[in-house]
Design a protein around this motif. Structure first.
Motif, short mmCIF file in Angstrom:
data_model
loop_
_atom_site.label_atom_id
_atom_site.label_comp_id
_atom_site.label_asym_id
_atom_site.label_seq_id
_atom_site.Cartn_x
_atom_site.Cartn_y
_atom_site.Cartn_z
N PHE A 158 18.76 5.96 -12.30
CA PHE A 158 18.69 6.63 -11.18
C PHE A 158 17.25 6.78 -10.74
O PHE A 158 16.66 7.44 -11.63
CB PHE A 158 19.64 7.79 -11.06
N MET A 159 16.73 6.38 -9.66
CA MET A 159 15.51 6.94 -9.18
C MET A 159 15.75 7.91 -8.28
O MET A 159 16.36 7.74 -7.12
CB MET A 159 14.76 5.59 -8.65
N ALA A 160 15.16 9.09 -8.29
CA ALA A 160 14.98 9.99 -7.20
C ALA A 160 13.46 10.31 -6.92
O ALA A 160 12.50 10.26 -7.63
CB ALA A 160 15.44 11.37 -7.98
N PRO A 161 13.15 10.71 -5.75
CA PRO A 161 11.88 10.94 -5.11
C PRO A 161 11.42 12.00 -5.72
O PRO A 161 12.29 13.19 -5.92
CB PRO A 161 12.04 10.70 -3.69
N ASP A 162 10.17 12.19 -6.09
CA ASP A 162 9.44 13.29 -6.60
C ASP A 162 8.97 14.05 -5.28
O ASP A 162 9.03 13.58 -4.13
CB ASP A 162 8.28 13.43 -7.34
N SER A 163 8.21 15.07 -5.66
CA SER A 163 7.54 15.91 -4.53
C SER A 163 6.89 15.09 -3.28
O SER A 163 5.91 14.27 -3.87
CB SER A 163 6.68 16.90 -4.97
N GLY A 164 7.12 15.23 -2.37
CA GLY A 164 6.34 14.42 -1.22
C GLY A 164 6.73 12.91 -1.12
O GLY A 164 6.07 12.30 -0.35
N GLY A 165 7.70 12.49 -1.89
CA GLY A 165 8.11 10.86 -1.74
C GLY A 165 9.27 10.75 -1.15
O GLY A 165 9.55 9.28 -1.07
N GLY A 166 9.84 11.77 -0.40
CA GLY A 166 11.10 11.24 0.33
C GLY A 166 11.03 10.07 1.18
O GLY A 166 11.89 9.28 1.36
N LYS A 167 10.21 10.47 2.28
CA LYS A 167 9.85 9.15 3.21
C LYS A 167 9.80 7.92 2.85
O LYS A 167 10.12 6.90 3.30
CB LYS A 167 8.50 9.67 4.28
N ALA A 168 8.63 7.68 1.75
CA ALA A 168 8.31 6.40 1.15
C ALA A 168 9.49 5.81 0.44
O ALA A 168 9.96 4.99 0.64
CB ALA A 168 7.19 6.54 0.28
N LEU B 208 0.83 -1.21 -0.14
CA LEU B 208 -0.01 0.08 0.05
C LEU B 208 1.09 1.20 0.09
O LEU B 208 0.32 2.40 -0.06
CB LEU B 208 -0.84 -0.09 1.27
N VAL B 209 2.09 1.21 -0.19
CA VAL B 209 3.15 2.38 -0.09
C VAL B 209 3.28 2.86 -1.53
O VAL B 209 3.61 1.93 -2.45
CB VAL B 209 4.47 1.92 0.53
N ASN B 210 3.03 3.97 -1.62
CA ASN B 210 3.08 4.54 -3.06
C ASN B 210 3.97 5.69 -3.13
O ASN B 210 4.23 6.59 -2.12
CB ASN B 210 1.81 5.32 -3.58
N ILE B 211 5.23 5.75 -3.98
CA ILE B 211 6.33 6.60 -4.20
C ILE B 211 6.29 7.10 -5.27
O ILE B 211 6.42 6.57 -6.33
CB ILE B 211 7.55 5.72 -3.89
N PRO B 212 6.10 8.59 -5.39
CA PRO B 212 6.13 9.28 -6.43
C PRO B 212 7.67 9.54 -7.05
O PRO B 212 8.58 9.88 -6.03
CB PRO B 212 5.74 10.73 -6.33
N VAL B 213 8.08 9.18 -7.95
CA VAL B 213 9.51 9.21 -8.45
C VAL B 213 9.89 9.63 -9.70
O VAL B 213 8.94 9.92 -10.78
CB VAL B 213 9.96 7.86 -8.55
N LYS B 214 11.06 9.94 -10.05
CA LYS B 214 11.38 10.42 -11.29
C LYS B 214 12.70 9.54 -11.94
O LYS B 214 13.44 9.01 -10.84
CB LYS B 214 11.91 11.86 -11.44
#
Length: 275
Positions: free
Chosen positions: A112-122, A13-19
């Protein structure tokens, strides 16, 4: 660093916005082709093999050749709809496996995967979970109109996604010709080979391996630049004569040719009068 894909990846159920950012780059030295006679770059045109005409992009359609010279034409709307349906799906990690279970022949390209806005914790949570478990995630992702199988793993301080081939994209090793059957190995030869392997065994240090050919080629290029061994192409391209000019030239040449062949008119000789 340029973003090549933007979306989200999930596990449970964990969703991670990434680039995604391309992790590697091709450093091949690209050489242009010039016309030997005038040193002008060679252009490549899209020409129809049937009517021999140059074809513009708007006149090209995509098709699948299902047998020799038989095609199924697919229009842009159909392809775009299919692409959209798959891109809208979140990338979900479907399995967790051990990295050593995947043979390197499956690996294709790294991102390389980087967290998008608000995705740092996940993002940090997934990275920690992969480190603690010693596992990698297996997922599917749509990149550039192609569905890719991929793995997600930890590399240094970040997550890396590596696209991998589907099983049916890897050819069978059994189809490779001329593979010799295993001969009887002489123990003395094997011991010597193992001794050589042991002597050459070291810790992998990627920075000590360099592309010697690329280095030598760049040195040759720089040497020629310094020695002024260069050519310059004129910005002005020769203008091809128009059809009208060609037609007029042909008409004039025909006219001139006709004049040369035409016999000169005879002079009329006056007849003497008889008395």
């Amino acid at each position: 660093m340029h973003t090549v894909w933007k979306g989200s990846i999930s596990f449970g159920l964990v969703n991670i916005p990434v680039k995604l950012h391309t992790a590697t780059e091709n450093k091949d030295i690209k050489l242009r082709q010039l016309h030997k006679e005038c040193n002008t770059p060679i252009n490549y045109q899209k020409v129809c093999s049937g009517c021999k005409k140059e074809v513009q992009s708007e006149d090209i359609v995509k098709a699948y050749e299902y047998s020799k010279n038989k095609f199924v034409v697919l229009d842009d709307e159909e392809l775009e709809k299919l692409k959209k349906e798959n891109e809208d799906k979140a990338v979900e990690i479907i399995d967790f496996v051990k990295l050593e279970e995947i043979d390197p022949i499956y690996f294709e390209r790294s991102y390389f995967m980087a967290p998008d806005s608000g995705g740092g914790k996940a993002y940090s949570l997934l990275r920690k979970a992969l480190l603690e478990s010693g596992k990698i995630g297996v997922a599917k992702i749509m990149i550039r109109s192609k569905e890719q199988l991929a793995i997600v793993r930890v590399f240094e301080e970040l997550l890396v996604m590596e696209t991998i081939h589907f099983p049916d994209e890897v050819r069978s090793a059994k189809d490779v010709p001329n593979i010799p059957s295993e001969p009887v190995v002489v123990q003395k030869e094997l011991d010597t080979a193992l001794m050589l392997v042991d002597q050459l065994t070291t810790t992998f240090e990627p920075e000590k391996y360099t592309d010697d050919y690329r280095t030598a080629l760049m040195e040759l290029i720089e040497e020629k630049k310094t020695g002024k061994q260069t050519v310059t192409v004129s910005d002005k391209q020769p203008v091809a004569p128009s059809n009208v000019t060609d037609l007029m030239s042909a008409l004039q040449a025909s006219l001139d040719k006709t004049k040369k062949k035409k016999p000169a008119p005879r002079k009329r000789v006056a007849k003497a009068k008889t008395s």
